[in-house]
Design a protein around this motif. Structure first.
Motif, mmCIF file in Angstrom:
data_model
loop_
_atom_site.group_PDB
_atom_site.id
_atom_site.type_symbol
_atom_site.label_atom_id
_atom_site.label_comp_id
_atom_site.label_asym_id
_atom_site.label_seq_id
_atom_site.Cartn_x
_atom_site.Cartn_y
_atom_site.Cartn_z
ATOM 1 N N LEU A 34 0.084 46.823 54.386
ATOM 2 C CA LEU A 34 -0.278 47.109 55.790
ATOM 3 C C LEU A 34 -1.721 47.617 55.868
ATOM 4 O O LEU A 34 -2.490 47.214 56.747
ATOM 5 C CB LEU A 34 0.670 48.150 56.389
ATOM 6 C CG LEU A 34 2.125 47.691 56.622
ATOM 7 C CD1 LEU A 34 2.988 48.866 57.071
ATOM 8 C CD2 LEU A 34 2.181 46.587 57.675
ATOM 9 N N LEU A 35 -2.077 48.470 54.915
ATOM 10 C CA LEU A 35 -3.456 48.983 54.916
ATOM 11 C C LEU A 35 -4.459 47.866 54.631
ATOM 12 O O LEU A 35 -5.499 47.778 55.284
ATOM 13 C CB LEU A 35 -3.607 50.105 53.867
ATOM 14 C CG LEU A 35 -2.953 51.432 54.247
ATOM 15 C CD1 LEU A 35 -2.844 52.357 53.036
ATOM 16 C CD2 LEU A 35 -3.744 52.131 55.348
ATOM 17 N N ARG A 36 -4.114 46.982 53.674
ATOM 18 C CA ARG A 36 -5.039 45.871 53.361
ATOM 19 C C ARG A 36 -5.215 44.945 54.575
ATOM 20 O O ARG A 36 -6.303 44.466 54.840
ATOM 21 C CB ARG A 36 -4.550 45.083 52.135
ATOM 22 C CG ARG A 36 -4.951 45.750 50.805
ATOM 23 C CD ARG A 36 -4.558 44.924 49.597
ATOM 24 N NE ARG A 36 -3.117 44.922 49.393
ATOM 25 C CZ ARG A 36 -2.434 45.906 48.801
ATOM 26 N NH1 ARG A 36 -3.065 46.961 48.334
ATOM 27 N NH2 ARG A 36 -1.129 45.838 48.654
ATOM 28 N N LEU A 63 -2.985 59.279 58.661
ATOM 29 C CA LEU A 63 -3.295 57.881 59.017
ATOM 30 C C LEU A 63 -2.153 56.962 58.594
ATOM 31 O O LEU A 63 -1.725 56.076 59.340
ATOM 32 C CB LEU A 63 -4.578 57.419 58.307
ATOM 33 C CG LEU A 63 -5.893 58.098 58.694
ATOM 34 C CD1 LEU A 63 -7.037 57.530 57.860
ATOM 35 C CD2 LEU A 63 -6.168 57.880 60.176
ATOM 36 N N VAL A 64 -1.648 57.184 57.372
ATOM 37 C CA VAL A 64 -0.578 56.310 56.861
ATOM 38 C C VAL A 64 0.711 56.556 57.650
ATOM 39 O O VAL A 64 1.445 55.620 57.977
ATOM 40 C CB VAL A 64 -0.364 56.535 55.344
ATOM 41 C CG1 VAL A 64 0.634 55.540 54.792
ATOM 42 C CG2 VAL A 64 -1.673 56.398 54.600
ATOM 43 N N ALA A 65 0.964 57.820 57.989
ATOM 44 C CA ALA A 65 2.189 58.148 58.732
ATOM 45 C C ALA A 65 2.193 57.462 60.106
ATOM 46 O O ALA A 65 3.205 56.899 60.522
ATOM 47 C CB ALA A 65 2.313 59.662 58.893
ATOM 48 N N PRO A 87 7.069 57.142 50.036
ATOM 49 C CA PRO A 87 6.045 58.171 50.004
ATOM 50 C C PRO A 87 5.299 58.215 48.670
ATOM 51 O O PRO A 87 5.815 57.801 47.646
ATOM 52 C CB PRO A 87 6.850 59.464 50.206
ATOM 53 C CG PRO A 87 8.187 59.174 49.615
ATOM 54 C CD PRO A 87 8.427 57.714 49.850
ATOM 55 N N ARG A 88 4.080 58.780 48.718
ATOM 56 C CA ARG A 88 3.263 58.955 47.515
ATOM 57 C C ARG A 88 3.161 60.437 47.133
ATOM 58 O O ARG A 88 2.609 60.757 46.099
ATOM 59 C CB ARG A 88 1.835 58.465 47.741
ATOM 60 C CG ARG A 88 1.697 56.977 47.980
ATOM 61 C CD ARG A 88 1.719 56.233 46.662
ATOM 62 N NE ARG A 88 0.647 55.356 46.327
ATOM 63 C CZ ARG A 88 0.572 54.053 46.609
ATOM 64 N NH1 ARG A 88 1.488 53.455 47.310
ATOM 65 N NH2 ARG A 88 -0.418 53.334 46.164
ATOM 66 N N ASN A 89 3.611 61.332 47.992
ATOM 67 C CA ASN A 89 3.594 62.763 47.672
ATOM 68 C C ASN A 89 4.695 63.448 48.502
ATOM 69 O O ASN A 89 5.331 62.813 49.352
ATOM 70 C CB ASN A 89 2.205 63.379 47.939
ATOM 71 C CG ASN A 89 1.747 63.134 49.377
ATOM 72 O OD1 ASN A 89 2.561 63.085 50.290
ATOM 73 N ND2 ASN A 89 0.448 62.979 49.587
HETATM 74 P P1 AMP Z 1 -0.621 49.791 46.708
HETATM 75 O O1 AMP Z 1 -0.739 48.405 47.233
HETATM 76 O O2 AMP Z 1 0.700 50.432 47.015
HETATM 77 O O3 AMP Z 1 -0.988 49.887 45.248
HETATM 78 O O4 AMP Z 1 -1.715 50.668 47.500
HETATM 79 C C1 AMP Z 1 -3.082 50.362 47.440
HETATM 80 C C2 AMP Z 1 -3.888 51.523 47.987
HETATM 81 O O5 AMP Z 1 -3.524 51.742 49.356
HETATM 82 C C3 AMP Z 1 -3.630 52.858 47.287
HETATM 83 O O6 AMP Z 1 -4.417 53.011 46.113
HETATM 84 C C4 AMP Z 1 -4.034 53.828 48.390
HETATM 85 O O7 AMP Z 1 -5.450 53.905 48.514
HETATM 86 C C5 AMP Z 1 -3.517 53.135 49.640
HETATM 87 N N1 AMP Z 1 -2.126 53.545 49.946
HETATM 88 C C6 AMP Z 1 -1.000 52.753 49.902
HETATM 89 N N2 AMP Z 1 0.080 53.449 50.247
HETATM 90 C C7 AMP Z 1 -0.349 54.710 50.520
HETATM 91 C C8 AMP Z 1 0.292 55.904 50.914
HETATM 92 N N3 AMP Z 1 1.625 55.966 51.072
HETATM 93 N N4 AMP Z 1 -0.478 57.003 51.106
HETATM 94 C C9 AMP Z 1 -1.810 56.970 50.951
HETATM 95 N N5 AMP Z 1 -2.486 55.893 50.558
HETATM 96 C C10 AMP Z 1 -1.766 54.750 50.338
#
Ligand code: AMP
Length: 221
Positions: A34-36, A63-65, A87-89
């Motif tokens: 989603l971020l990408r 932002l992610v939330a 979650p990541r944390n």
């Molecule tokens: P991923 O595709 O899950 O390896 O995520 C790629 C990058 O997106 C991570 O290194 C973070 O910079 C960002 N990202 C993905 N998920 C999260 C999350 N839950 N919280 C914060 N950053 C995230």
């Protein structure tokens, strides 16, 4: 069924989530994907997130939330979802619990794909992603039939900019700082299943399906 796949980058969460999602027609929600998409579309969120992602750092929780909350509003998650990368944390785990309880939903189980560093680096340094459908390949472990071309949709494959060795090391460092509290969090909730993420993807998939079967028979394939 609501499942979290969790583990280090390169543990195979995305690969497993994509296959499971197709088998059971449950949406795969990857916060990384989603971020990408936001970065690619140059949205305000994408512009804020890009720098963190390029450095292998976590994008700020708020932002992610917000992004995830918008995703959960969509009708397709009513029957379930496979959450990958969130979650990541601990703060995110608590946010997720709050978000889901407002929607009268709960997580059924969490799969932790425990994977050795050497495997992670080998997997990520050879990982290729389809620029159109997001299918995942690996230069040696799972090559496409034609070099650089997606088997499914014939679009070009690329290497993620954060899969470069230095960024992978940073991502692993960030991951390791947060992993133990998260494991404890889901262990305390009696939801955690630990699997070896370095086994073959087909074997890991079978194990996840077996776990799902003990919770609900909707994942039987
Ligand atoms: P991923 O595709 O899950 O390896 O995520 C790629 C990058 O997106 C991570 O290194 C973070 O910079 C960002 N990202 C993905 N998920 C999260 C999350 N839950 N919280 C914060 N950053 C995230």
């Amino acid at each position: 069924m609501r499942i979290i796949l969790f583990g280090p980058p390169g543990a195979g969460k995305g690969t497993q989530a994509k296959v499971l999602s197709e088998k059971v027609c449950t949406p795969h929600i990857s916060t990384g994907d989603l971020l990408r998409e936001n970065v690619k579309g140059e949205t305000p969120l994408g512009r804020q997130a890009k720098d963190f992602m390029d450095k292998g750092l976590l994008v700020p929780d708020a932002l992610v939330a917000n992004m995830l909350e918008e995703r959960f509003i969509r009708a397709d998650v009513k029957e379930g979802f496979i959450l990958d990368g969130y979650p990541r944390n601990i703060a995110q785990a608590k946010t997720l619990d709050d978000m889901l309880s407002k929607l009268a939903m709960d997580i059924d189980f969490v799969v932790y794909l425990d994977t050795a560093d050497a495997i992670i680096i080998q997997r990520l340094s050879g990982r290729l992603v389809c620029s159109s459908c997001g299918a995942l390949y690996h230069i040696t472990n799972m090559p496409p039939k034609v070099d650089g071309i997606c088997d499914t949709c014939s679009a070009g494959l690329y290497q993620r900019s954060d899969d470069k060795e230095e960024t992978v090391k940073k991502r692993l460092e960030v991951y390791k700082k947060e992993v133990t509290p998260l494991i404890n969090y889901y262990q305390d909730q009696k939801k955690l299943y630990r699997l070896a993420g370095d086994e073959k993807p087909e074997i890991v998939l079978k194990k996840i399906i077996k776990i799902a079967d003990t919770h609900n028979d909707s994942l039987k394939v």
